[in-house]
Design an enzyme around this catalytic site. Structure first.
Site, short mmCIF file in Angstrom:
data_model
loop_
_atom_site.label_atom_id
_atom_site.label_comp_id
_atom_site.label_asym_id
_atom_site.label_seq_id
_atom_site.Cartn_x
_atom_site.Cartn_y
_atom_site.Cartn_z
N TYR A 233 0.83 -1.21 0.00
CA TYR A 233 0.00 0.00 0.00
C TYR A 233 0.87 1.26 0.00
CZ TYR A 233 -3.32 3.56 1.50
OH TYR A 233 -4.07 4.71 1.57
N VAL B 4 -5.20 -1.82 8.27
CA VAL B 4 -6.48 -2.50 8.16
C VAL B 4 -6.60 -2.96 6.71
CG1 VAL B 4 -9.00 -2.23 8.27
CG2 VAL B 4 -7.54 -1.14 10.00
N TYR C 282 -6.59 10.60 10.65
CA TYR C 282 -5.91 10.94 11.90
C TYR C 282 -6.35 12.30 12.42
CZ TYR C 282 -2.81 7.02 10.77
OH TYR C 282 -2.31 5.78 10.47
#
Length: 163
Positions: free
Chosen positions: A29, A91, A135
């Site tokens: 990712y 995740v 965040y």
């Protein structure tokens, strides 16, 4: 459709291969698929060896592991107290948006408070806008006046006077 039952639990030694899989998916990712040098024995020693260097928790949705967070303590001389540093939070793509990331952050914030930490902090890649926005929504503040400095490989050996 009912919401998934989300749980966060401490990682166990039998989770090490799963954690390494998640680390590799995170590296993919983050556009660095070939950067992971860690192995199952290395992570096992780091997490569960005689002198653990880090801890990990696993996030599950309906009993199925879908993410993890790996963290360790640092120390602030200014506050005179330890801090909690989040090294990795991941995740799976299929489970994003279901509350697992939030559950992981809340769990670690609780760990930080329970352990008397003055800070809970981490780094995020500046191009990772979804993570930065997530965040910020959780109350994090960017430390834009600070830059990370890193010495690795041959430069580390030279700095130590060993090259």
């Amino acid at each position: 459709m009912t919401a998934a039952t989300i749980a966060v639990r401490p990682a166990a030694p039998e989770d090490v291969a799963l954690i390494l899989r998640f680390v590799r998916e995170l590296a993919e990712y983050e556009r660095e698929p070939d950067a992971v040098a860690a192995t199952v024995p290395m992570l096992h020693e780091a997490l569960f060896g005689a002198k653990p260097h880090a801890e990990a928790v696993i996030a599950e949705a309906d009993g199925v592991p879908q993410g993890f967070a790996l963290f360790f303590h640092n120390f602030s001389t200014w506050t005179g107290r330890p801090g909690l540093y989040l090294e990795d939070l991941y995740v799976t793509d299929a489970a994003r948006g279901k509350g697992l990331g939030k559950a992981l952050l809340r769990h670690l914030a609780g760990v930080a408070l329970d352990r008397g930490c003055a800070r809970f902090e981490w780094s995020v890649l500046d191009w990772n806008t979804p993570a930065v926005e997530f965040y910020r929504a959780m109350g994090a503040q960017g430390m834009d006046e600070w830059t990370v400095q890193r010495v690795t490989g041959e430069a580390l050996e030279r700095l130590a006077g060993r090259a």
